[in-house]
Design a protein around this motif. Structure first.
Motif, PDB file in Angstrom:
ATOM      1  N   LYS A 394       0.299  -6.365   8.821  1.00 55.50           N
ATOM      2  CA  LYS A 394       1.003  -7.133   7.799  1.00 55.50           C
ATOM      3  C   LYS A 394       0.986  -6.413   6.444  1.00 55.50           C
ATOM      4  N   LYS A 395      -0.158  -5.814   6.105  1.00 54.94           N
ATOM      5  CA  LYS A 395      -0.273  -5.126   4.823  1.00 54.94           C
ATOM      6  C   LYS A 395       0.637  -3.911   4.785  1.00 54.94           C
ATOM      7  N   ARG A 396       0.690  -3.203   5.887  1.00 51.84           N
ATOM      8  CA  ARG A 396       1.569  -2.036   5.976  1.00 51.84           C
ATOM      9  C   ARG A 396       3.036  -2.454   5.835  1.00 51.84           C
ATOM     10  N   PHE A 397       3.383  -3.558   6.470  1.00 51.93           N
ATOM     11  CA  PHE A 397       4.760  -4.048   6.419  1.00 51.93           C
ATOM     12  C   PHE A 397       5.161  -4.407   4.992  1.00 51.93           C
ATOM     13  N   LYS A 398       4.287  -5.081   4.266  1.00 52.68           N
ATOM     14  CA  LYS A 398       4.593  -5.449   2.888  1.00 52.68           C
ATOM     15  C   LYS A 398       4.757  -4.215   2.016  1.00 52.68           C
ATOM     16  N   GLY A 399       3.952  -3.186   2.286  1.00 53.70           N
ATOM     17  CA  GLY A 399       4.055  -1.973   1.490  1.00 53.70           C
ATOM     18  C   GLY A 399       5.353  -1.224   1.715  1.00 53.70           C
ATOM     19  N   GLU A 400       5.867  -1.242   2.944  1.00 51.02           N
ATOM     20  CA  GLU A 400       7.061  -0.469   3.266  1.00 51.02           C
ATOM     21  C   GLU A 400       8.355  -1.251   3.069  1.00 51.02           C
ATOM     22  N   PHE A 401       8.300  -2.557   3.197  1.00 52.31           N
ATOM     23  CA  PHE A 401       9.513  -3.364   3.079  1.00 52.31           C
ATOM     24  C   PHE A 401       9.568  -4.159   1.776  1.00 52.31           C
ATOM     25  N   GLY A 402       8.461  -4.216   1.060  1.00 49.60           N
ATOM     26  CA  GLY A 402       8.466  -4.898  -0.225  1.00 49.60           C
ATOM     27  C   GLY A 402       8.972  -3.981  -1.322  1.00 49.60           C
ATOM     28  N   SER A 403       9.005  -4.496  -2.535  1.00 48.72           N
ATOM     29  CA  SER A 403       9.479  -3.723  -3.683  1.00 48.72           C
ATOM     30  C   SER A 403       8.543  -3.963  -4.851  1.00 48.72           C
ATOM     31  N   GLU A 404       8.407  -2.938  -5.692  1.00 53.28           N
ATOM     32  CA  GLU A 404       7.586  -3.038  -6.887  1.00 53.28           C
ATOM     33  C   GLU A 404       8.418  -3.592  -8.048  1.00 53.28           C
ATOM     34  N   PRO A 405       7.833  -4.420  -8.885  1.00 55.21           N
ATOM     35  CA  PRO A 405       8.590  -4.931 -10.050  1.00 55.21           C
ATOM     36  C   PRO A 405       9.053  -3.816 -10.978  1.00 55.21           C
ATOM     37  N   GLU A 406       8.315  -2.706 -11.030  1.00 55.80           N
ATOM     38  CA  GLU A 406       8.682  -1.621 -11.933  1.00 55.80           C
ATOM     39  C   GLU A 406       9.943  -0.894 -11.477  1.00 55.80           C
ATOM     40  N   GLU A 407      10.324  -1.055 -10.196  1.00 54.40           N
ATOM     41  CA  GLU A 407      11.489  -0.355  -9.701  1.00 54.40           C
ATOM     42  C   GLU A 407      12.790  -0.870 -10.321  1.00 54.40           C
ATOM     43  N   LYS A 408      12.796  -2.081 -10.819  1.00 54.21           N
ATOM     44  CA  LYS A 408      14.004  -2.653 -11.399  1.00 54.21           C
ATOM     45  C   LYS A 408      14.199  -2.127 -12.815  1.00 54.21           C
ATOM     46  N   PRO A 409      15.358  -1.540 -13.118  1.00 58.23           N
ATOM     47  CA  PRO A 409      15.590  -1.022 -14.472  1.00 58.23           C
ATOM     48  C   PRO A 409      15.564  -2.152 -15.497  1.00 58.23           C
ATOM     49  N   LYS A 413      21.983  -5.600 -16.986  1.00 59.54           N
ATOM     50  CA  LYS A 413      22.620  -6.879 -16.696  1.00 59.54           C
ATOM     51  C   LYS A 413      23.706  -6.693 -15.653  1.00 59.54           C
ATOM     52  N   ARG A 414      23.596  -7.481 -14.592  1.00 59.67           N
ATOM     53  CA  ARG A 414      24.579  -7.455 -13.514  1.00 59.67           C
ATOM     54  C   ARG A 414      25.020  -8.879 -13.221  1.00 59.67           C
ATOM     55  N   ASP A 417      25.999 -12.632  -8.388  1.00 58.42           N
ATOM     56  CA  ASP A 417      26.129 -12.328  -6.969  1.00 58.42           C
ATOM     57  C   ASP A 417      25.594 -10.931  -6.650  1.00 58.42           C
ATOM     58  N   TYR A 418      25.738 -10.003  -7.587  1.00 57.38           N
ATOM     59  CA  TYR A 418      25.161  -8.658  -7.396  1.00 57.38           C
ATOM     60  C   TYR A 418      23.638  -8.741  -7.315  1.00 57.38           C
ATOM     61  N   GLU A 419      23.044  -9.496  -8.235  1.00 59.04           N
ATOM     62  CA  GLU A 419      21.587  -9.642  -8.232  1.00 59.04           C
ATOM     63  C   GLU A 419      21.109 -10.302  -6.946  1.00 59.04           C
ATOM     64  N   ALA A 420      21.891 -11.243  -6.419  1.00 58.74           N
ATOM     65  CA  ALA A 420      21.479 -11.940  -5.197  1.00 58.74           C
ATOM     66  C   ALA A 420      21.583 -11.034  -3.973  1.00 58.74           C
ATOM     67  N   VAL A 421      22.628 -10.216  -3.899  1.00 62.77           N
ATOM     68  CA  VAL A 421      22.825  -9.359  -2.732  1.00 62.77           C
ATOM     69  C   VAL A 421      21.866  -8.175  -2.740  1.00 62.77           C
ATOM     70  N   PHE A 422      21.707  -7.543  -3.920  1.00 61.26           N
ATOM     71  CA  PHE A 422      20.919  -6.312  -4.009  1.00 61.26           C
ATOM     72  C   PHE A 422      19.538  -6.569  -4.600  1.00 61.26           C
ATOM     73  N   ALA A 423      18.930  -7.659  -4.234  1.00 58.88           N
ATOM     74  CA  ALA A 423      17.581  -7.972  -4.699  1.00 58.88           C
ATOM     75  C   ALA A 423      16.552  -7.260  -3.826  1.00 58.88           C
TER      76      ALA A 423
END
Length: 563
Positions: A394-409, A413-414, A417-423
């Motif tokens: 489970k921990k490995r899965f979260k690391g590979e499929f999750g996202s870091e908050p810092e990754e978001k520029p 502003k988008r 619907d863009y924010e919902a699809v590409f979240a």
């Protein structure tokens, strides 16, 4: 004298212009394939007979490897009568240039020494690289021990895919048996169970002929939430049915734990408007699940990431998990019966599985979608907060499929619907196998030991391969019973050919047996009729001719289709 003779021997193969350029500049013209003085010295080591013969073999081998190409090139420059005549005519010029040649020889010896020093430095590099490799291996081992390996991270350039082989025996359907407390409490209702009715029906050859040749007939019906529906069927006149205004969870023939967990998981989508007797489904979910539970193919082109996307995801996760739990319970129950059976008894009554184990294939566009699906499946299996199910990796899965908050520029502003699809994590190259057995879940299971496969079209395309490739595999698609393609409109922006390539390889006869017990395989699977039993659920935000073509040309469900 020996060095001068060697130099003159080299100059014999050169023209007047080349010799003049060599004498003036100490090297050949770039147009004439220049060879540095150091390389010339290495090519023709003018050593006396009394030279030191105790040089190391490694140095001589390195020199031979470096100059082998030049040596072959110079060996082709054989002396000719014309060159000899030019040498006789230019003897005076050669004698006048002896001083410059001596200077060039001395410079060549110095540069050769520098080259040898550089080779010693190069010989030291592999030792440093070996030390670095050891450190990297230790770091990777620590990451794998922590469950945060980067084997599937494309940024690290590692192509090997991690699969959990450690828990193979614990999740094997062949070696496990049904627990007494997990026996199906609805045994008296099995005759009316939609799963039992759909999977146990055996088609005749005449019916299969009709399915493959005759056109489909259609009829229409209007539902309160879904609107105008079109029912298609080939074997018989399509039967329209109305959506039930109120649905009791106990009447849906859900597997035992799902009856209690579904209302809790779906609580966030419910409103106070829902009636107490229908407190577990939204109006959209109720009508969608009524169609899903009849095992008809479904095409719903009004999926919206902002409004109903998560509702639909929860609904098809409930249907897929219900199907897997019922199928596995049937296999485990028959394992116990076969164990208690007398030796020599007939085994035809226990045909309960396909040619391969994977039953459900979910196609989603991004890793974030796979992460949400797995979270929903885990929530549906956990009866209460005290009884947590065991989820491996489970921990490995979260690391590979999750996202870091810092990754978001920041300050980007988008539209909503863009924010919902590409979240979240929007990587579109992934695939993961999920095995479910009673009260535990195994992530990163090998495909042939998985019940559910979650993947993107690109992830499937790379493992299926193309015709002629040595390393390709699509046998695990041979017995897929439910195919879910979510957010199909996004694949039009990626590569629609990957979707078509996948559909062409669905439900084909496997090239290898993969250790299957043929006495347990259903007869339709052995007859290569599994595509007529596959249910396809297609969700999109719009209607498109390419999406319609997939639904019309690649869906052969004998029960019929609804769009």
């Amino acid at each position: 004298m020996g060095k001068r003779r060697g130099w003159r021997g080299l100059a014999r193969g050169l023209s007047k212009r080349q010799k003049k350029h060599l004498r003036d500049f100490g090297e050949q013209h770039p147009f004439d394939d220049p060879i540095t003085v150091a390389v010339l010295h290495l090519c023709f080591p003018f050593q006396s007979d009394n030279s030191d013969k105790s040089s190391s073999e490694s140095d001589s081998e390195t020199e031979v490897e470096q100059v082998s190409v030049y040596h072959k090139l110079l060996a082709t420059l054989k002396t000719s009568p014309e060159s000899e005549s030019e040498e006789e005519e230019d003897e005076s010029e050669s004698e006048e240039a002896e001083e410059s040649e001596a200077e060039m020889d001395s410079e060549g010896s110095q540069e050769t020494g520098e080259a040898d020093g550089g080779e010693e430095d190069k010989n030291d590099v592999p030792e440093q690289e070996e030390g670095t490799a050891d450190t990297a291996e230790q770091t990777l081992g620590q990451e794998q021990a922590d469950g945060a390996s980067t084997s599937c991270d494309p940024s690290h350039g590692v192509t090997e895919e991690f699969t959990d082989v450690k828990h193979e025996s614990e999740f094997s359907l062949e070696t496990n048996f049904m627990e007494e407390e997990s026996r199906d409490c609805n045994a008296d209702k099995r005759d009316s169970n939609p799963f039992k009715q759909h999977m146990d029906k055996e088609l005749e050859e005449k019916e299969v002929e009709k399915l493959s040749t005759l056109p489909k007939t259609s009829s229409q019906s209007k539902w309160p939430r879904l609107g105008q529906l079109t029912f298609y069927s080939t074997l018989e006149k399509p039967k329209t049915f109305k959506a039930e205004k109120e649905v009791d969870v106990k009447q849906l023939y859900l597997h035992k734990p799902l009856e209690s967990t579904w209302p809790k998981v779906n609580k966030e989508f419910l409103s106070s408007v829902n009636k107490p007797s229908d407190a577990s489904f939204t109006p959209l979910q109720r009508e969608l699940f009524c169609i899903m539970n009849t095992y008809r193919d479904l095409f719903y082109p009004e999926r919206n990431a902002l409004t109903n996307g998560e509702e639909i995801r929860c609904a098809y996760c409930l249907h897929a998990l219900n199907h897997v739990l019922k199928a596995n319970s049937q296999v485990l129950s028959n394992n116990a019966k076969r164990r208690d059976q007398k030796p020599g008894a007939a085994n035809d009554d226990y045909r309960d599985q396909g040619l391969t184990r994977p039953k459900v294939l979910m196609i989603v566009p991004f890793r974030e979608c796979a992460l949400r699906i797995v979270h929903i499946l885990i929530s549906l299996l956990e009866v209460n907060d005290k009884k947590k199910i065991d989820v491996s990796n489970k921990k490995r899965f979260k690391g590979e499929f999750g996202s870091e908050p810092e990754e978001k520029p920041l300050n980007l502003k988008r539209p909503e619907d863009y924010e919902a699809v590409f979240a979240g994590n929007i990587d579109d190259h992934f695939r993961i196998g999920v095995a479910i057995l009673q009260k535990s879940m195994r992530l990163y299971a090998p495909f042939y030991s998985s019940d559910i496969i979650i993947a993107s079209p690109l992830g499937m395309r790379t493992v299926i391969g193309a015709e002629g490739e040595k390393k390709r595999d699509f046998d695990f698609l041979s017995s897929i019973e439910i195919l879910i393609i979510d957010q199909a409109d996004i694949y039009l922006m990626q590569n629609w050919e990957h979707v078509l390539h996948l559909m062409k390889h669905m439900n084909l006869l496997p090239l290898d047996s993969h250790g299957v017990d043929f006495s347990r395989v259903r007869m339709p699977n052995l007859s290569n009729w599994s595509k007529y039993y596959r249910q396809t659920l297609l969700f999109s935000a719009l209607q498109n001719p390419q999406i319609n073509s997939v639904f019309n040309r690649h869906c052969f469900n004998y029960v019929g289709q609804v769009s």
